[in-house]
Design an enzyme around this catalytic site. Structure first.
Site, PDB file in Angstrom:
ATOM      1  N   GLU A  56      47.641 -79.055-130.508  1.00  0.00           N
ATOM      2  CA  GLU A  56      48.959 -78.425-130.633  1.00  0.00           C
ATOM      3  C   GLU A  56      49.292 -78.136-132.091  1.00  0.00           C
ATOM      4  O   GLU A  56      49.263 -79.037-132.942  1.00  0.00           O
ATOM      5  CB  GLU A  56      50.048 -79.328-130.050  1.00  0.00           C
ATOM      6  CG  GLU A  56      51.428 -78.699-130.124  1.00  0.00           C
ATOM      7  CD  GLU A  56      52.530 -79.615-129.633  1.00  0.00           C
ATOM      8  OE1 GLU A  56      53.633 -79.112-129.348  1.00  0.00           O
ATOM      9  OE2 GLU A  56      52.309 -80.849-129.567  1.00  0.00           O
ATOM     10  N   ASP A  91      53.136 -74.568-127.474  1.00  0.00           N
ATOM     11  CA  ASP A  91      54.553 -74.929-127.507  1.00  0.00           C
ATOM     12  C   ASP A  91      55.337 -73.716-128.008  1.00  0.00           C
ATOM     13  O   ASP A  91      55.229 -73.331-129.171  1.00  0.00           O
ATOM     14  CB  ASP A  91      54.761 -76.139-128.414  1.00  0.00           C
ATOM     15  CG  ASP A  91      56.187 -76.669-128.376  1.00  0.00           C
ATOM     16  OD1 ASP A  91      57.134 -75.854-128.533  1.00  0.00           O
ATOM     17  OD2 ASP A  91      56.363 -77.890-128.223  1.00  0.00           O
ATOM     18  N   GLN A 124      54.794 -75.878-123.498  1.00  0.00           N
ATOM     19  CA  GLN A 124      56.052 -76.605-123.647  1.00  0.00           C
ATOM     20  C   GLN A 124      57.143 -75.630-124.082  1.00  0.00           C
ATOM     21  O   GLN A 124      56.864 -74.645-124.773  1.00  0.00           O
ATOM     22  CB  GLN A 124      55.898 -77.745-124.649  1.00  0.00           C
ATOM     23  CG  GLN A 124      54.997 -78.856-124.132  1.00  0.00           C
ATOM     24  CD  GLN A 124      54.714 -79.940-125.141  1.00  0.00           C
ATOM     25  OE1 GLN A 124      54.507 -79.665-126.316  1.00  0.00           O
ATOM     26  NE2 GLN A 124      54.689 -81.180-124.685  1.00  0.00           N
ATOM     27  N   GLU A 137      60.089 -79.917-123.114  1.00  0.00           N
ATOM     28  CA  GLU A 137      60.178 -80.768-124.295  1.00  0.00           C
ATOM     29  C   GLU A 137      61.371 -80.326-125.146  1.00  0.00           C
ATOM     30  O   GLU A 137      61.227 -79.712-126.200  1.00  0.00           O
ATOM     31  CB  GLU A 137      58.879 -80.718-125.111  1.00  0.00           C
ATOM     32  CG  GLU A 137      58.831 -81.833-126.152  1.00  0.00           C
ATOM     33  CD  GLU A 137      57.606 -81.785-127.038  1.00  0.00           C
ATOM     34  OE1 GLU A 137      57.042 -82.849-127.330  1.00  0.00           O
ATOM     35  OE2 GLU A 137      57.212 -80.668-127.433  1.00  0.00           O
TER      36      GLU A 137
END
Length: 268
Positions: A143, A178, A204, A240
């Protein structure tokens, strides 16, 4: 259609951690993720998952000494033994929790240090993780973290993450995409969805810039979910984000998707 996992490190913080499994299930979630499981015995967490009919879909390797500024060990030259011990511990938890993916945290590069040395250490440790995890069918995720959230992290762009996946060269290594971090660094999320399709295995979400529920801010999430459907994304979407207030009260954005998942003929 999208399927959502509650992030229990950020959501349901009105409750003690072990009670958040119950709360997530009560709100209709079928899956959860969180940052770190290591404060609790794996079997206890497995019991909470089973009792609530939940699937664990993601957690991270340990950060190291976060109070001292560490945020991952796998990229730290000279710390290979520590990094691989944490990779082994993460795999043991993944097996116990029947979790298909683990995010291997890279780490922070102190100012003035040679970033290439850190990159090479990371590639070596992720290859170790990939080869070890492959024996149990577990994916390794990488990530990119934005500088606004984690200054000096090894990599911050989705393009850097994609380059690392290619350099590592293992079939069970994927990006963890993300949207919050990506919008802060790269922008053009819908373009990235299409350009990088097949290279990310977990997503996310959060609003930008507030990192709250995905129902305000500068990202049009219903549109982005449609783009994920268009490229055939089948993975989970981790929520998240930091709720603006009470977690359950802020879930109105989610209700239509839960209703769709329960409709005859629709996948969840």
């Amino acid at each position: 259609m999208p399927k959502f996992a509650a992030n229990l490190s950020m959501m349901f913080n009105e409750l003690p951690f072990l009670e958040r499994f119950d709360a997530a299930a009560a709100q209709g979630f079928k899956a959860v993720e969180f940052l770190f499981p290591y404060e609790h015995p794996a079997e206890l967490l497995a019991q909470k998952l089973r009792a609530n009919g939940l699937q664990q879909v993601l957690f991270n390797t340990a950060p190291g000494d976060a109070d001292a500024g560490e945020w991952g060990l796998a990229a730290l030259p000279g710390r290979e033994q520590d990094a691989r011990a944490e990779i082994d511990r993460a795999l043991a938890y993944a097996i116990a929790l029947n979790c298909p993916s683990v995010h291997v945290m890279a780490g922070v590069v102190p100012p003035g240090e040679d970033r290439q040395r850190y990159r090479e250490a990371f590639i070596g440790n992720v290859r170790y993780a990939a080869d070890t995890f492959a024996k149990r069918g577990v994916k390794v995720l990488l990530e990119a973290l934005s500088p606004q959230v984690k200054p000096n992290y090894l990599f911050s762009s989705q393009y850097q993450a994609a380059e690392l996946v290619a350099a590592i060269g293992r079939p069970n290594v994927f990006m963890q995409f993300d949207f919050f971090h990506a919008q802060l660094v790269d922008g053009n999320i819908s373009g990235l969805i299409h350009q990088l399709a097949g290279r990310y295995a977990h997503i996310q979400i959060a609003s930008v810039p507030g990192r709250h529920e995905p129902d305000d801010g500068e990202l049009n999430y219903p549109w982005l979910f449609g783009q994920l459907d268009a490229v055939g994304y089948q993975g989970w979407i981790g929520c998240e984000y930091r709720p603006r207030g009470d977690t359950a009260a802020g879930l109105d954005w989610l209700r239509p998707y839960l209703s769709l998942s329960r409709s005859p003929g629709c996948g969840g």
